[in-house]
Design an enzyme around this catalytic site. Structure first.
Site, PDB file in Angstrom:
ATOM      1  N   GLY A  39       0.732  -1.016   0.099  1.00 60.51           N
ATOM      2  CA  GLY A  39       0.146   0.109   0.209  1.00 60.51           C
ATOM      3  C   GLY A  39       0.871   1.239   0.083  1.00 60.51           C
ATOM      4  O   GLY A  39       2.065   1.339  -0.613  1.00 60.51           O
ATOM      5  N   CYS A  40       0.315   2.399   0.824  1.00 59.62           N
ATOM      6  CA  CYS A  40       1.156   3.418   0.924  1.00 59.62           C
ATOM      7  C   CYS A  40       2.492   3.507   1.381  1.00 59.62           C
ATOM      8  O   CYS A  40       2.834   2.610   2.334  1.00 59.62           O
ATOM      9  CB  CYS A  40       0.208   4.543   1.652  1.00 59.62           C
ATOM     10  N   PHE A  41       3.649   3.989   0.441  1.00 56.10           N
ATOM     11  CA  PHE A  41       4.909   3.577   0.840  1.00 56.10           C
ATOM     12  C   PHE A  41       5.413   4.387   2.246  1.00 56.10           C
ATOM     13  O   PHE A  41       6.268   4.173   2.963  1.00 56.10           O
ATOM     14  CB  PHE A  41       6.217   3.699  -0.259  1.00 56.10           C
TER      15      PHE A  41
END
Length: 214
Positions: free
Chosen positions: A45-47
């Site tokens: 998902g979001c890094f």
């Protein structure tokens, strides 16, 4: 989806009551790499979230935000957000194998996201947010496969694990403003209401499973 959340969040989340207690966000160690430093790659998902998950573990020196898993040789954030590059938001994890094992990193990877969500994590939707465990050799692939088998046997999830297990090819670091984003932008609505709470829940749920930095 992340950008949409930030835009909408600016309108109503900042007005909501939230946890204003200071949080010590883990950042990359400023020490030099050890002589036997190794590297691993994960997409969950979001890094921004993945960065602090891995940087909070003892033995991890740095987690670099970037892109991997696609075919575009010149990816940037705007292109990756279209979902047309094939890349997923990924972190490049530099770690000391004498302090933390690859199997522990893999366990932390699966423990810090939902491996049954297809092409999304939480509020973030799109193939760029799919979960991927990249392997660089047969031993790493076995570690990943064994962890998936362990999770399946535990019946922890009612749904099917859809995390991709892929051979590592190339990694492209993200723009500089994405690096250490949560530390540098704690006031961002997405960071305040999604990234930090997710990380705190991960730490609380795994306080006896992993060795966290103080």
């Amino acid at each position: 989806m992340k950008r949409l959340f930030i835009t909408l969040g600016a309108l109503f989340l900042l007005a909501a009551c939230g946890n204003t207690q200071p949080v010590n966000i883990p950042v990359k160690d400023q020490t030099k790499p050890s002589s036997n430093e190794a590297v691993a790659y994960f997409a969950e998902g979001c890094f921004w979230h993945a960065e602090i998950v891995f940087q909070s573990l003892v033995g991890v020196r740095d987690a670099v935000s970037g892109y991997a898993g696609g075919t575009d040789k010149h990816p940037d954030y705007e292109k990756v957000c279209t979902g047309e590059t094939g890349h997923a938001e990924t972190v490049q994890v530099f770690y000391d194998p004498s302090k933390i094992s690859y199997s522990t990193l893999v366990a932390a990877f699966f423990a810090s996201m939902d491996p049954t969500e297809l092409n999304r994590q939480g509020p973030d939707e799109g193939t760029q947010y799919r979960s991927i465990a990249f392997y660089r050799n047969a031993q790493e692939k076995k570690v990943i496969d064994d962890e998936i088998a362990k999770l399946n046997a535990s019946k922890k999830y009612s749904g099917k694990i859809v995390t991709q297990v892929l051979p590592f090819n190339s990694f492209y670091p993200a723009e500089s403003y994405h690096q250490e984003y949560i530390k540098n932008h704690p006031e961002n609505p997405y960071v305040e209401h999604v990234s930090i709470p997710d990380w705190l829940r991960f730490k609380q749920a795994n306080k006896t499973n992993f060795n966290f930095k103080s």
